[in-house]
Design a protein around this motif. Structure first.
Motif, PDB file in Angstrom:
ATOM      1  N   ALA A   1       9.783   4.290  -9.608  1.00 56.35           N
ATOM      2  CA  ALA A   1       9.633   2.857  -9.326  1.00 56.35           C
ATOM      3  C   ALA A   1      10.852   2.288  -8.624  1.00 56.35           C
ATOM      4  O   ALA A   1      10.759   1.286  -7.906  1.00 56.35           O
ATOM      5  CB  ALA A   1       9.369   2.096 -10.627  1.00 56.35           C
ATOM      6  N   HIS A   2      12.028   2.914  -8.812  1.00 60.00           N
ATOM      7  CA  HIS A   2      13.268   2.420  -8.218  1.00 60.00           C
ATOM      8  C   HIS A   2      13.575   3.083  -6.863  1.00 60.00           C
ATOM      9  O   HIS A   2      14.609   2.787  -6.261  1.00 60.00           O
ATOM     10  CB  HIS A   2      14.439   2.628  -9.183  1.00 60.00           C
ATOM     11  N   GLN A   3      12.704   3.956  -6.416  1.00 66.94           N
ATOM     12  CA  GLN A   3      12.908   4.595  -5.110  1.00 66.94           C
ATOM     13  C   GLN A   3      12.228   3.746  -4.035  1.00 66.94           C
ATOM     14  O   GLN A   3      11.121   4.021  -3.593  1.00 66.94           O
ATOM     15  CB  GLN A   3      12.361   6.024  -5.133  1.00 66.94           C
ATOM     16  N   ILE A   4      12.922   2.691  -3.607  1.00 69.06           N
ATOM     17  CA  ILE A   4      12.368   1.742  -2.647  1.00 69.06           C
ATOM     18  C   ILE A   4      12.567   2.267  -1.231  1.00 69.06           C
ATOM     19  O   ILE A   4      13.663   2.710  -0.868  1.00 69.06           O
ATOM     20  CB  ILE A   4      13.036   0.359  -2.794  1.00 69.06           C
ATOM     21  N   GLU A   5      11.530   2.191  -0.421  1.00 69.82           N
ATOM     22  CA  GLU A   5      11.624   2.628   0.967  1.00 69.82           C
ATOM     23  C   GLU A   5      12.482   1.665   1.780  1.00 69.82           C
ATOM     24  O   GLU A   5      12.273   0.442   1.720  1.00 69.82           O
ATOM     25  CB  GLU A   5      10.229   2.694   1.592  1.00 69.82           C
ATOM     26  N   PRO A   6      13.481   2.156   2.537  1.00 70.29           N
ATOM     27  CA  PRO A   6      14.277   1.273   3.408  1.00 70.29           C
ATOM     28  C   PRO A   6      13.369   0.509   4.371  1.00 70.29           C
ATOM     29  O   PRO A   6      12.431   1.064   4.924  1.00 70.29           O
ATOM     30  CB  PRO A   6      15.197   2.255   4.145  1.00 70.29           C
ATOM     31  N   GLY A   7      13.656  -0.759   4.522  1.00 73.55           N
ATOM     32  CA  GLY A   7      12.853  -1.606   5.395  1.00 73.55           C
ATOM     33  C   GLY A   7      11.722  -2.312   4.676  1.00 73.55           C
ATOM     34  O   GLY A   7      11.092  -3.210   5.238  1.00 73.55           O
ATOM     35  N   SER A   8      11.448  -1.933   3.436  1.00 72.41           N
ATOM     36  CA  SER A   8      10.369  -2.576   2.684  1.00 72.41           C
ATOM     37  C   SER A   8      10.782  -3.982   2.262  1.00 72.41           C
ATOM     38  O   SER A   8      11.931  -4.229   1.896  1.00 72.41           O
ATOM     39  CB  SER A   8      10.031  -1.741   1.447  1.00 72.41           C
ATOM     40  N   ASN A   9       9.830  -4.918   2.312  1.00 74.72           N
ATOM     41  CA  ASN A   9      10.089  -6.293   1.885  1.00 74.72           C
ATOM     42  C   ASN A   9       9.472  -6.616   0.531  1.00 74.72           C
ATOM     43  O   ASN A   9       9.589  -7.742   0.049  1.00 74.72           O
ATOM     44  CB  ASN A   9       9.532  -7.288   2.925  1.00 74.72           C
ATOM     45  N   SER A  10       8.825  -5.643  -0.087  1.00 72.23           N
ATOM     46  CA  SER A  10       8.130  -5.903  -1.347  1.00 72.23           C
ATOM     47  C   SER A  10       9.095  -5.830  -2.528  1.00 72.23           C
ATOM     48  O   SER A  10      10.131  -5.169  -2.472  1.00 72.23           O
ATOM     49  CB  SER A  10       7.008  -4.879  -1.549  1.00 72.23           C
ATOM     50  N   VAL A  11       8.745  -6.566  -3.572  1.00 72.54           N
ATOM     51  CA  VAL A  11       9.496  -6.543  -4.828  1.00 72.54           C
ATOM     52  C   VAL A  11       8.710  -5.706  -5.827  1.00 72.54           C
ATOM     53  O   VAL A  11       7.526  -5.951  -6.059  1.00 72.54           O
ATOM     54  CB  VAL A  11       9.710  -7.965  -5.377  1.00 72.54           C
ATOM     55  N   VAL A  12       9.369  -4.719  -6.407  1.00 71.91           N
ATOM     56  CA  VAL A  12       8.717  -3.810  -7.348  1.00 71.91           C
ATOM     57  C   VAL A  12       9.163  -4.166  -8.761  1.00 71.91           C
ATOM     58  O   VAL A  12      10.361  -4.218  -9.053  1.00 71.91           O
ATOM     59  CB  VAL A  12       9.071  -2.342  -7.042  1.00 71.91           C
ATOM     60  N   ALA A  13       8.197  -4.448  -9.634  1.00 70.23           N
ATOM     61  CA  ALA A  13       8.491  -4.776 -11.034  1.00 70.23           C
ATOM     62  C   ALA A  13       8.154  -3.575 -11.908  1.00 70.23           C
ATOM     63  O   ALA A  13       7.156  -2.882 -11.681  1.00 70.23           O
ATOM     64  CB  ALA A  13       7.683  -5.986 -11.474  1.00 70.23           C
ATOM     65  N   SER A  14       8.988  -3.325 -12.870  1.00 68.50           N
ATOM     66  CA  SER A  14       8.732  -2.215 -13.790  1.00 68.50           C
ATOM     67  C   SER A  14       9.309  -2.544 -15.158  1.00 68.50           C
ATOM     68  O   SER A  14      10.259  -3.318 -15.274  1.00 68.50           O
ATOM     69  CB  SER A  14       9.338  -0.911 -13.259  1.00 68.50           C
ATOM     70  N   GLN A  15       8.693  -1.989 -16.168  1.00 65.19           N
ATOM     71  CA  GLN A  15       9.176  -2.117 -17.541  1.00 65.19           C
ATOM     72  C   GLN A  15       9.371  -0.717 -18.102  1.00 65.19           C
ATOM     73  O   GLN A  15       8.529   0.165 -17.891  1.00 65.19           O
ATOM     74  CB  GLN A  15       8.184  -2.908 -18.397  1.00 65.19           C
ATOM     75  N   TYR A  16      10.451  -0.524 -18.796  1.00 64.04           N
ATOM     76  CA  TYR A  16      10.759   0.794 -19.328  1.00 64.04           C
ATOM     77  C   TYR A  16      11.703   0.654 -20.508  1.00 64.04           C
ATOM     78  O   TYR A  16      12.161  -0.451 -20.844  1.00 64.04           O
ATOM     79  CB  TYR A  16      11.386   1.688 -18.246  1.00 64.04           C
TER      80      TYR A  16
END
Length: 699
Positions: A201-216
């Motif tokens: 979930a924390h491996q965000i693609e460079p250039g992405s504008n999306s916000v990724v939410a996760s619970q752990y």
């Protein structure tokens, strides 16, 4: 060179003006200080409006900035810094303050190196300072919001592979003394079961504008497990590979509250067993998975529980219910599920359970109920249970039918002597006319619509006077089966309560009676009393319905009475108290029915401002033979009279009982000796004088 020659004083003056720069030139030897016209203009003055004194700028400087500005120049003159650079505020001609950036330095020295002349420029930075102030306000709010929400901020530089955590992030128990931490430190705290999914979930693609939410979950160094929530996004960086920016917030308490609410939504608060709705859903799922062996459904109804509740109080009853629930759970196999349906009724389901398995479980549950912890409560009977068992072999069977069959078998167990179990069989169903509980409930609904639900009445007599002088009637209901036989209330009322039809039945009786006989009531020919179930008392829309029925029928509220049993009141005391209050506001009469049957009767008499009490028939029917019953009735009558409440004796079956009651001052009586129940139409017709009947028994 030609271009250089053109750059005369006018050229530089124009450059200063276009750049919004104010020039100052300070001669240390003479003390004179020159200020350019652009400097005066910056402060709203004409070029010759201000005297070019060496301390002019100081006079115009904000008091809070003077010392700092002077020290900046002094340090430069002393050789401590290479140049003058400071921010200060100067007073504008119109009175407001102008922020300026002052930059300058020594431009001339004597032979010994002593400073002789300084020059510099001042730039108007007011807009910049206002923007900074506005940004600081935003930052203050942002920091306050972060502090209030307990949110930490972190970022990871993709190019340098360095991670930085703020103080709040480090407060999560992750060991780190500085903002910069080892890039892999966070990974070491991840819960093993959440590690892979969280890292993805924390491996965000460079250039992405999306916000990724996760619970752990993270595991702290002391072994404590905490739940956290992260919001992560990519942030592009100028001349760099960019950053991963994220937030982290501890949501452990929120998770616990959510889990608690989810548990409460599915479980009974007192016993911790499943509640009715959760059990129904689970039962439906299990019915859909029935295979070779059937699914066994158990309906468990406690015996003698009301006696315990009446004798020892509700606290003892609650203790017994909790103990019964624990005992039932201990007697079940791991695959079984148990629920409290309400009151003292329970349901169980056991997948893949044959006859022998069901019998073994039923005997274990019976033993668990008998062995329940009653605390200090001592009664003449131990608790027992009646258990009905139904086997589900058809995946298309409904939840209602499965429970109805088990419930019907439970009736059979009670009829067989209690403290036992019975297995449902279509050939041995209980209830009148061969109806099981579910069919009887369905037939009751149909009877309200097709005319087979009949209104009866029993006269309430003013003792010593003709009934016509005070024509009160308790309204009753009788169910006519499709075969034509009459089914007594003792058979269909428990079914109505179990299937949630009691309130609907009460409404039907009230509306039908008022609609049919409102005119007679308005003429003063008759007054009607209605019994209310616990389900009706708990209906928040009850009085809206009653008011509508009164308005439509024209029946006067004073001719309407309501009878509440202690059983109904104890189910929802607050609702009962509110009902009595609203009834008296409308001048409807209220009676406390079956008075004396429960240990809390006098408490309800004290707290409810009722108009009448109806002494439970168990104290009246043997009053001629029982001195104890006579003492009880006499005491109740005396207390009621002292409170201004009328007293009605139920089950007046003999002349001797009538004479004793009249001697005690009991005002009203009701029973077969006085008058048997008969169709309400006939009673009303007699009251209005439109029907002539043979002379009735006189008192």
């Amino acid at each position: 060179m030609a271009d250089d020659n053109k750059r005369n004083g006018k050229f530089w003056a124009q450059a200063l003006d276009r750049a919004y720069l104010g020039l100052w030139d300070w001669n240390l030897s003479t003390g004179d200080c020159y200020y350019s016209p652009t400097w005066s203009k910056m402060l709203g003055y004409e070029p010759d409006e201000l005297a070019n004194t060496s301390d002019l700028w100081l006079k115009l400087t904000h008091p809070d900035d003077r010392q700092r500005a002077q020290e900046s120049g002094d340090r430069h003159i002393a050789g401590l810094v290479d140049s003058i650079e400071t921010e200060l505020r100067l007073r504008h001609k119109h009175g407001h303050w102008v922020w300026v950036l002052d930059r300058g330095g020594i431009v001339e020295r004597d032979a010994d190196g002593k400073p002789l002349r300084l020059m510099g420029v001042q730039t108007d930075i007011t807009r910049q300072k206002e923007a900074e102030a506005a940004l600081e306000q935003v930052n203050v709010r942002f920091r306050l919001a972060l502090a209030a929400s307990g949110t930490g901020i972190w970022h990871h530089d993709i190019g340098t592979r360095k991670s930085y955590w703020d103080a709040r992030t480090r407060e999560f128990g992750l060991v780190a003394d500085t903002d910069e931490v080892m890039a892999d430190l966070w990974h070491t705290y991840l819960h093993p079961d959440d590690k892979d999914a969280t890292e993805r979930a924390h491996q965000i693609e460079p250039g992405s504008n999306s916000v990724v939410a996760s619970q752990y979950r993270i595991v702290l160094r002391d072994g404590q497990i905490r739940h956290v929530e992260s919001l992560v996004r990519f942030v592009a960086g100028v001349g760099s590979a960019g950053q991963i920016l994220g937030t982290v917030r501890d949501i452990t308490e929120e998770k616990m509250r959510a889990e608690g609410l989810a548990f409460a939504a599915r479980h009974d608060a007192l016993t911790g067993l499943l509640n009715r709705s959760a059990f129904d859903r689970l039962l439906a799922e299990n019915i859909a998975m029935v295979e070779r062996l059937p699914l066994a459904v158990f309906y468990v109804d406690l015996d003698y529980f009301k006696a315990l509740n009446d004798y020892a109080g509700h606290a003892a009853g609650d203790l017994a219910l909790k103990s019964v629930a624990a005992g039932i759970l201990a007697s079940l196999p791991a695959s079984a599920r148990a629920a409290r349906l309400g009151g003292d009724e329970f349901a169980l389901m056991v997948p893949n359970c044959n006859d022998a398995c069901a019998e073994r479980i039923a005997r274990g549950v019976l033993a668990a109920v008998r062995d329940a912890d009653l605390g200090s409560a001592v009664t003449s009977r131990r608790l027992a249970a009646s258990i009905g068992i139904a086997f589900v072999r058809d995946r298309n069977m409904s939840v209602a039918d499965a429970l109805a069959c088990a419930d019907d078998a439970c009736y059979a167990a009670k009829a067989g002597g209690r403290d036992r179990f019975a297995v449902f069989s279509p050939d041995t169903t209980s209830g009148a006319g061969g109806l099981n509980a579910a069919r009887l409930a369905a037939d009751l609904v149909d009877a309200m619509e097709d005319g087979r639900l009949k209104l009866f009445g029993q006269e309430i007599h003013r003792l010593g006077l003709p009934w016509e002088d005070s024509p009160h009637v308790e309204v009753l209901a009788r169910l006519e089966a499709r075969t034509g036989t009459m089914i007594p209330p003792g058979d269909f009322m428990p079914v109505a309560e179990r299937f949630g039809l009691a309130a609907r039945l009460d409404r039907w009786i009230i509306r039908t009676a008022l609609t049919r006989h409102g005119e007679a009531m308005r003429a003063g020919a008759i007054a009607l009393d209605f019994n209310l179930s616990a389900q009706t008392l708990s209906d928040p829309q009850l009085w809206a319905f009653v008011d509508e029925a009164i308005a439509e029928s024209g029946a006067p509220p004073s001719a309407i009475g309501f009878e509440i049993t202690e059983t109904a009141a104890v189910t929802n005391f607050d609702a009962a108290a509110e009902f009595v209050r609203k009834a008296r506001l409308r001048h409807c009469r209220v009676s406390l029915d079956d008075f004396g049957a429960g240990m809390s009767s006098f408490e309800y008499l004290r707290r409810f401002p009722i108009d009448a009490i109806k002494i439970d028939g168990s104290f009246v029917e043997h009053i001629a033979e029982s001195r104890f019953d006579r003492e009880i009735v006499s005491a109740i009558a005396g207390i009621a009279r002292s409170m201004g409440a009328a007293v009605v004796a139920e089950k007046v079956e003999e002349k001797n009982a009538l004479e004793i009651l009249m001697g005690m001052g009991v005002a009203y009586g009701q029973g077969y000796f006085l008058h048997r129940p008969e169709p309400l139409e006939a009673i009303v017709a007699r009251a209005t004088g439109r029907l002539t009947l043979p002379a009735r028994r006189q008192m």
